[in-house]
Write an enzyme that holds these catalytic residues in place. Structure first.
Site, PDB file in Angstrom:
ATOM      1  N   THR A   1      -1.807 -10.599  -1.275  1.00  0.00           N
ATOM      2  CA  THR A   1      -0.967 -11.481  -0.464  1.00  0.00           C
ATOM      3  C   THR A   1      -0.959 -12.877  -1.088  1.00  0.00           C
ATOM      4  OG1 THR A   1      -2.961 -11.818   0.847  1.00  0.00           O
ATOM      5  CG2 THR A   1      -1.315 -10.328   1.754  1.00  0.00           C
TER       6      THR A   1
ATOM      7  N   THR B   1       0.843  -1.208   0.000  1.00  0.00           N
ATOM      8  CA  THR B   1       0.000   0.000   0.000  1.00  0.00           C
ATOM      9  C   THR B   1       0.875   1.254   0.000  1.00  0.00           C
ATOM     10  OG1 THR B   1      -1.617  -1.238   1.272  1.00  0.00           O
ATOM     11  CG2 THR B   1      -1.900   1.153   1.220  1.00  0.00           C
TER      12      THR B   1
HETATM   13  P1  ADP Z   1       0.998  -3.826   2.950  1.00  0.00           P
HETATM   14  O1  ADP Z   1       0.142  -2.978   2.056  1.00  0.00           O
HETATM   15  O2  ADP Z   1       2.034  -4.608   2.196  1.00  0.00           O
HETATM   16  O3  ADP Z   1       0.199  -4.686   3.888  1.00  0.00           O
HETATM   17  P2  ADP Z   1       1.785  -1.283   4.055  1.00  0.00           P
HETATM   18  O4  ADP Z   1       2.275  -0.588   2.846  1.00  0.00           O
HETATM   19  O5  ADP Z   1       0.424  -0.916   4.558  1.00  0.00           O
HETATM   20  O6  ADP Z   1       1.870  -2.864   3.867  1.00  0.00           O
HETATM   21  O7  ADP Z   1       2.882  -1.057   5.204  1.00  0.00           O
HETATM   22  C1  ADP Z   1       2.547  -1.044   6.580  1.00  0.00           C
HETATM   23  C2  ADP Z   1       3.336   0.025   7.299  1.00  0.00           C
HETATM   24  O8  ADP Z   1       4.708  -0.337   7.285  1.00  0.00           O
HETATM   25  C3  ADP Z   1       3.269   1.402   6.620  1.00  0.00           C
HETATM   26  O9  ADP Z   1       2.289   2.225   7.213  1.00  0.00           O
HETATM   27  C4  ADP Z   1       4.624   1.993   6.862  1.00  0.00           C
HETATM   28  O10 ADP Z   1       4.632   2.747   8.050  1.00  0.00           O
HETATM   29  C5  ADP Z   1       5.530   0.800   7.037  1.00  0.00           C
HETATM   30  N1  ADP Z   1       6.346   0.527   5.841  1.00  0.00           N
HETATM   31  C6  ADP Z   1       6.099  -0.408   4.887  1.00  0.00           C
HETATM   32  N2  ADP Z   1       7.064  -0.426   3.969  1.00  0.00           N
HETATM   33  C7  ADP Z   1       7.964   0.517   4.344  1.00  0.00           C
HETATM   34  C8  ADP Z   1       9.212   0.969   3.796  1.00  0.00           C
HETATM   35  N3  ADP Z   1       9.733   0.411   2.689  1.00  0.00           N
HETATM   36  N4  ADP Z   1       9.866   1.948   4.447  1.00  0.00           N
HETATM   37  C9  ADP Z   1       9.360   2.491   5.569  1.00  0.00           C
HETATM   38  N5  ADP Z   1       8.192   2.101   6.156  1.00  0.00           N
HETATM   39  C10 ADP Z   1       7.500   1.130   5.542  1.00  0.00           C
END
Ligand code: ADP
Length: 352
Positions: free
Chosen positions: A159, A66
């Site tokens: 996922t 995301t």
């Molecule tokens: P997904 O969509 O894969 O479930 P998210 O993008 O929602 O994961 O990430 C969850 C949280 O982790 C984000 O709100 C952010 O704070 C942190 N995060 C994820 N990837 C990174 C990154 N590459 N660098 C810094 N923080 C990150």
């Protein structure tokens, strides 16, 4: 309908993630190869004033799908529409999103594997020809509506890449798999986020949180908040490595970063199924936990850490897993309190 239109600050619906989510791609830590490839694509799209090719992100929860999806439109300076696969139950549910699209803007569909086939088929022409042919009504009243769409970029996140159909997968120009983060990368994320949360954190405490965060930024953020709560409530805001360790111990996060659910999963295989092999459904029923939670959230890290393996006959706990639980002799181990023993575990029916 669960729909969000975002033109200004881009964030997920999840409040907890919101404040810590990087706003720009260069604020993101790790995933360097993905970052490099996407930055080139973004740059080229911007220069050509064309929409960016469709992008699919896959990987376990909390790794940044995301975050990438919300940073990319900012780089392109275009709006984003956000939907979730589960909310798109019928083709007509797609309409508001597609009609709202602006030239070269982004439509983000989280959990895209949950879209039913009937909806997915409409996405094909939308993605390929920026056109949608909808059949409205039924029987003699049915009529076809042809709509031309503004050129746009679809960003999908999943996922479960394996659950996507071939035709949908093939329509994404970029397919990016997000990997778990190194200890160093997570430490960096913890330190940056501690600053955002106005915490004074030392290097050792940041490293301790990173080590116990299952290589996942979202978990690191959660652990950081737990440590902050503990330090505020019990130590007047003071934070030392000892306080950090006590906080994590109190939240039952062990030295490998496993929490209660992770350990319960390992223990169920070890004690109830005598080490395995055990089918995922039997494990889920025994633990009374949804299968999705086990396959998406619990297993990826345990498999990667070699605490458990997946064989054609089911899940098996490894020697490393038994050592971590402190079990020396499986046959002598007691069944779990709420487990009960099962003599003939079913073959593994989960083929992902
Ligand atoms: P997904 O969509 O894969 O479930 P998210 O993008 O929602 O994961 O990430 C969850 C949280 O982790 C984000 O709100 C952010 O704070 C942190 N995060 C994820 N990837 C990174 C990154 N590459 N660098 C810094 N923080 C990150």
């Amino acid at each position: 309908m669960n729909r969000e239109r975002i033109l200004g600050p881009l964030d997920s619906a999840d409040d907890d993630d919101r404040s810590l989510r990087p706003k720009k791609m260069d604020e993101m830590v790790g995933q360097r190869e993905v970052y490099e490839r996407l930055m080139i694509a973004v740059d080229a799209a911007r220069k050509r004033e064309e929409p960016l090719g469709h992008i699919l992100f896959d990987g376990p929860p909390g790794l940044g799908k995301t975050t990438f999806a919300t940073c990319i439109p900012r780089e392109l300076q275009v709006p984003i529409e956000m939907a979730t696969g589960a909310s798109l139950r019928a083709p007509k549910d797609l309409l508001p999103y597609l009609t709202n699209l602006q030239e070269n803007s982004v439509l983000f569909i989280d959990e895209i594997h949950r879209i039913p086939t009937a909806v997915e088929e409409y996405l094909y022409t939308a993605m390929e020809d920026f056109r949608i042919d909808l059949i409205l009504g039924e029987g003699v009243n049915a009529r076809t509506m042809n709509m031309t769409l503004k050129p746009f970029t679809l960003i999908g996140a999943t996922t479960r890449a394996g659950m996507l159909t071939g035709p949908l997968r093939d329509r994404f120009q970029f397919r990016e798999h997000l990997n778990f983060y190194t200890e160093q990368e997570l430490t960096e994320i913890v330190k940056r986020n501690a600053v955002k949360l106005e915490m004074n954190i030392d290097d050792e405490s940041a490293l301790e949180i990173a080590r116990r965060s299952r290589s996942t930024p979202r978990i690191a953020n959660n652990r950081l908040r737990c440590v902050r709560d503990y330090s505020t409530a019990k130590e007047d805001g003071r934070l030392t490595p000892e306080i950090t360790r006590s906080a994590l111990d109190m939240w039952e996060v062990d030295t490998l970063g496993l929490d209660r659910l992770d350990r319960k999963y390992l223990e169920t295989i070890a004690r109830v199924f005598m080490g395995g092999p055990a089918g995922i459904e039997a494990i889920g029923h025994t633990m009374n936990v949804a299968l999705d939670t086990l396959t998406d959230e619990v297993e990826p890290f345990l498999l990667r850490s070699e605490l458990v393996i997946r064989s054609p006959r089911g899940r098996m706990v490894t020697q490393k897993g038994l050592d971590h639980l402190g079990i020396k002799d499986i046959s002598a181990s007691e069944p779990d309190d709420d487990g009960g023993s099962v003599n003939h575990p079913e073959p593994d029916s989960d083929n992902q």
